[in-house]
Enzyme design. Sequence first.
Site, PDB file in Angstrom:
ATOM      1  N   SER A 134       0.764  -1.500   0.141  1.00 11.65           N
ATOM      2  CA  SER A 134      -0.233   0.042   0.233  1.00 11.65           C
ATOM      3  C   SER A 134       0.818   0.971   0.306  1.00 11.65           C
ATOM      4  CB  SER A 134      -0.971   0.214   1.350  1.00 11.65           C
ATOM      5  OG  SER A 134      -1.923  -1.377   1.127  1.00 11.65           O
ATOM      6  N   ILE A 165       2.046  -0.058   6.849  1.00 12.02           N
ATOM      7  CA  ILE A 165       2.942  -1.656   6.674  1.00 12.02           C
ATOM      8  C   ILE A 165       2.708  -1.836   8.529  1.00 12.02           C
ATOM      9  CG2 ILE A 165       5.192  -3.146   5.784  1.00 12.02           C
ATOM     10  CD1 ILE A 165       3.238  -1.168   3.859  1.00 12.02           C
ATOM     11  N   THR A 166       2.185  -3.263   8.538  1.00 13.58           N
ATOM     12  CA  THR A 166       2.621  -3.892   9.625  1.00 13.58           C
ATOM     13  C   THR A 166       3.682  -4.282   9.881  1.00 13.58           C
ATOM     14  OG1 THR A 166       0.158  -4.589   9.238  1.00 13.58           O
ATOM     15  CG2 THR A 166       1.174  -5.492  10.493  1.00 13.58           C
ATOM     16  N   GLU A 371      -5.996  -5.777   3.790  1.00 13.19           N
ATOM     17  CA  GLU A 371      -5.844  -6.981   2.774  1.00 13.19           C
ATOM     18  C   GLU A 371      -7.342  -7.304   1.783  1.00 13.19           C
ATOM     19  OE1 GLU A 371      -4.046 -10.662   3.935  1.00 13.19           O
ATOM     20  OE2 GLU A 371      -3.054  -9.501   4.991  1.00 13.19           O
TER      21      GLU A 371
HETATM   22  C1  LIG Z   1      -3.707  -1.177  10.294  1.00 12.00           C
HETATM   23  C2  LIG Z   1      -4.043  -1.031   9.050  1.00 12.00           C
HETATM   24  C3  LIG Z   1      -2.600  -2.210   9.110  1.00 12.00           C
HETATM   25  C4  LIG Z   1      -2.056  -2.691   7.584  1.00 12.00           C
HETATM   26  N1  LIG Z   1      -1.136  -3.292   6.965  1.00 12.00           N
HETATM   27  C5  LIG Z   1      -1.113  -3.204   5.344  1.00 12.00           C
HETATM   28  C6  LIG Z   1       0.567  -4.113   5.602  1.00 12.00           C
HETATM   29  O1  LIG Z   1       0.795  -4.331   6.231  1.00 12.00           O
HETATM   30  N2  LIG Z   1       0.665  -3.513   3.611  1.00 12.00           N
HETATM   31  C7  LIG Z   1      -0.077  -3.474   3.542  1.00 12.00           C
HETATM   32  O2  LIG Z   1       0.577  -3.451   1.486  1.00 12.00           O
HETATM   33  N3  LIG Z   1      -1.300  -2.892   3.581  1.00 12.00           N
HETATM   34  C8  LIG Z   1      -1.619  -2.792   4.892  1.00 12.00           C
HETATM   35  N4  LIG Z   1      -2.401  -1.641   5.228  1.00 12.00           N
HETATM   36  C9  LIG Z   1      -3.237  -1.063   4.242  1.00 12.00           C
HETATM   37  C10 LIG Z   1      -4.955  -1.449   3.566  1.00 12.00           C
HETATM   38  O3  LIG Z   1      -4.643  -2.791   3.008  1.00 12.00           O
HETATM   39  C11 LIG Z   1      -5.404  -0.395   2.900  1.00 12.00           C
HETATM   40  O4  LIG Z   1      -5.911   0.376   3.908  1.00 12.00           O
HETATM   41  C12 LIG Z   1      -6.447  -0.905   2.445  1.00 12.00           C
HETATM   42  O5  LIG Z   1      -7.154  -2.013   1.170  1.00 12.00           O
HETATM   43  C13 LIG Z   1      -8.041  -0.231   1.929  1.00 12.00           C
HETATM   44  O6  LIG Z   1      -7.004   0.976   1.114  1.00 12.00           O
HETATM   45  P1  LIG Z   1      -7.376   2.402   1.342  1.00 12.00           P
HETATM   46  O7  LIG Z   1      -6.741   2.373   3.039  1.00 12.00           O
HETATM   47  O8  LIG Z   1      -6.818   3.028   0.965  1.00 12.00           O
HETATM   48  O9  LIG Z   1      -8.866   2.450   1.518  1.00 12.00           O
HETATM   49  P2  LIG Z   1      -9.412   3.092   0.117  1.00 12.00           P
HETATM   50  O10 LIG Z   1      -9.301   2.000  -1.202  1.00 12.00           O
HETATM   51  O11 LIG Z   1      -9.267   4.742  -0.077  1.00 12.00           O
HETATM   52  O12 LIG Z   1     -11.475   2.837   0.693  1.00 12.00           O
HETATM   53  C14 LIG Z   1     -11.950   3.693   1.170  1.00 12.00           C
HETATM   54  C15 LIG Z   1     -13.209   3.059   0.608  1.00 12.00           C
HETATM   55  O13 LIG Z   1     -13.629   3.198  -0.440  1.00 12.00           O
HETATM   56  C16 LIG Z   1     -13.654   1.930  -1.128  1.00 12.00           C
HETATM   57  N5  LIG Z   1     -13.673   1.897  -2.693  1.00 12.00           N
HETATM   58  C17 LIG Z   1     -12.477   1.665  -2.914  1.00 12.00           C
HETATM   59  N6  LIG Z   1     -12.528   1.197  -3.962  1.00 12.00           N
HETATM   60  C18 LIG Z   1     -13.676   0.559  -4.648  1.00 12.00           C
HETATM   61  C19 LIG Z   1     -14.380  -0.165  -5.471  1.00 12.00           C
HETATM   62  N7  LIG Z   1     -14.244  -0.223  -6.486  1.00 12.00           N
HETATM   63  N8  LIG Z   1     -15.577  -0.460  -5.016  1.00 12.00           N
HETATM   64  C20 LIG Z   1     -16.124  -0.698  -3.949  1.00 12.00           C
HETATM   65  N9  LIG Z   1     -15.590   0.154  -3.096  1.00 12.00           N
HETATM   66  C21 LIG Z   1     -14.942   0.991  -2.719  1.00 12.00           C
HETATM   67  C22 LIG Z   1     -13.064   1.232   0.409  1.00 12.00           C
HETATM   68  O14 LIG Z   1     -14.340  -0.402  -0.015  1.00 12.00           O
HETATM   69  C23 LIG Z   1     -13.348   1.932   1.171  1.00 12.00           C
HETATM   70  O15 LIG Z   1     -14.692   1.063   2.288  1.00 12.00           O
HETATM   71  C24 LIG Z   1      -2.953  -1.625   6.507  1.00 12.00           C
HETATM   72  C25 LIG Z   1      -4.107  -1.065   6.761  1.00 12.00           C
HETATM   73  C26 LIG Z   1      -4.368  -0.479   8.075  1.00 12.00           C
HETATM   74  C27 LIG Z   1      -5.132   0.503   8.460  1.00 12.00           C
END
Ligand SMILES: Cc1cc2nc3c(=O)[nH]c(=O)nc-3n(C[C@H](O)[C@H](O)[C@H](O)COP(=O)(O)OP(=O)(O)OC[C@H]3O[C@@H](n4cnc5c(N)ncnc54)[C@H](O)[C@@H]3O)c2cc1C
Length: 387
Positions: A134, A165-166, A371
């Site tokens: 991410s 990043i966890t 995830e």
């Molecule tokens: C505590 C924590 C630990 C994490 N650990 C890791 C890690 O170790 N490695 C890593 O790489 N990432 C990690 N992440 C990142 C995590 O995977 C992302 O936060 C997650 O995939 C969502 O992405 P975003 O935050 O950019 O939200 P966005 O993608 O901006 O989403 C925001 C909202 O829009 C909705 N949305 C987006 N696109 C669509 C669509 N096409 N259709 C319908 N709805 C949609 C989503 O469902 C969500 O409700 C972590 C996040 C957190 C909070």
Amino acid sequence: MSDTLEHAQPLTVLAEDEAIFRDSVRQFAEAQVRPLVREMDEHAKIPRSLIDRLFELGVMGIEVPESHGGAGASFFHAVLAVEELSRIDPSIGVLVDVQNTLVINAILRWGNEDLRRRYLPRLASSSVGAYALSEAGSGSDAFALTSRAREEGDTFVLTGRKLWITNGNEADIFLIFATVDPEAGYRGITAFVVERDFPGFAVGKKEDKLGIRASSTCELMLDGCRVPKANVLGEVGKGYKTAIETLNEGRIGIGAQMIGLARGALEHAIKYTKERKQFGKPIAEFQAVQHQLARAAVDVEAARLTVYNAARLRDAGKPFLTEAAVCKIFSSEVAERVSSLAVNLFGGNGFVKEYPVEKLFRDAKIGQIYEGTSNLQLQTIAKQILG
Ligand SMILES: Cc1cc2nc3c(=O)[nH]c(=O)nc-3n(C[C@H](O)[C@H](O)[C@H](O)COP(=O)(O)OP(=O)(O)OC[C@H]3O[C@@H](n4cnc5c(N)ncnc54)[C@H](O)[C@@H]3O)c2cc1C
């Protein structure tokens, strides 16, 4: 009777080695993790001594072959470990989950013998791993990542920022996704194994979170980070495949984290409602309360079956994409519902930090986000059922 049917087993019946392993993790979680839960949440930190004990227990290299210093066990064992640890503390559950179902899984599957030999023994014995896909601008749309990898002699030079990043704080070994060619779209994405002390690499700010507070979530800075070409995981331009496939499996681990959490919350609720008296009797004697607890038990049982089924399918080498999405979305919803009920049944005590359930309620929320958010899981399921 077909061969498959002869060997069919109820999903929740464990093989002897699985049961022994599950019991050892359960005992460890009770004895070593439970006393630290509140302190770790308050200080937003996992003590290194506890991480060392997780290595000693053998849960940091579950699928690593014995020849590389690991336990040589199955993905299902990893699911059992994550479930049992998350029953006590989902922050410890996710530390172990990322280590096994993402980092080690990717190296086992995509790493050549050189990478396996150099990194698997370390991951199984002392080094925490992290998985960095991410970025600020690419979450659900993971392949919109902009971190760049430029070829320079024997190295790739990585530049960019990774977010969320966890294990960022604890990790020595990072699996980092960057693109060798932004014009090529997802076909430029490449996976690299990066060590914490590689020049140009730094761990940035740690997030201050609602839940799983002890689990570190960090920014990673890549400022001309030099990575030897030998540390490309899989093929250049095929990192998208590594990311998709490891995350499909990792999702089952998050399902395991969520069923562990839900079980923990339900156990607290059962114990408390048997002890707490109102109107002259334990509140568990009111039928309304009994039915709420029974519904929660239904939820937990159903969620557990979805998780075990997805994990067993994965170990059997059968397709599990839909089942993994189902288990992740359902288990995370169950975790939220059951932990919320536990807060309600504790009354005012459910709302204060002196009692364990408000933390589980906060911890549950993450299951619907990382995830792949719940919307993304629904998208996967819809694609499969609509053809
Ligand atoms: C505590 C924590 C630990 C994490 N650990 C890791 C890690 O170790 N490695 C890593 O790489 N990432 C990690 N992440 C990142 C995590 O995977 C992302 O936060 C997650 O995939 C969502 O992405 P975003 O935050 O950019 O939200 P966005 O993608 O901006 O989403 C925001 C909202 O829009 C909705 N949305 C987006 N696109 C669509 C669509 N096409 N259709 C319908 N709805 C949609 C989503 O469902 C969500 O409700 C972590 C996040 C957190 C909070």
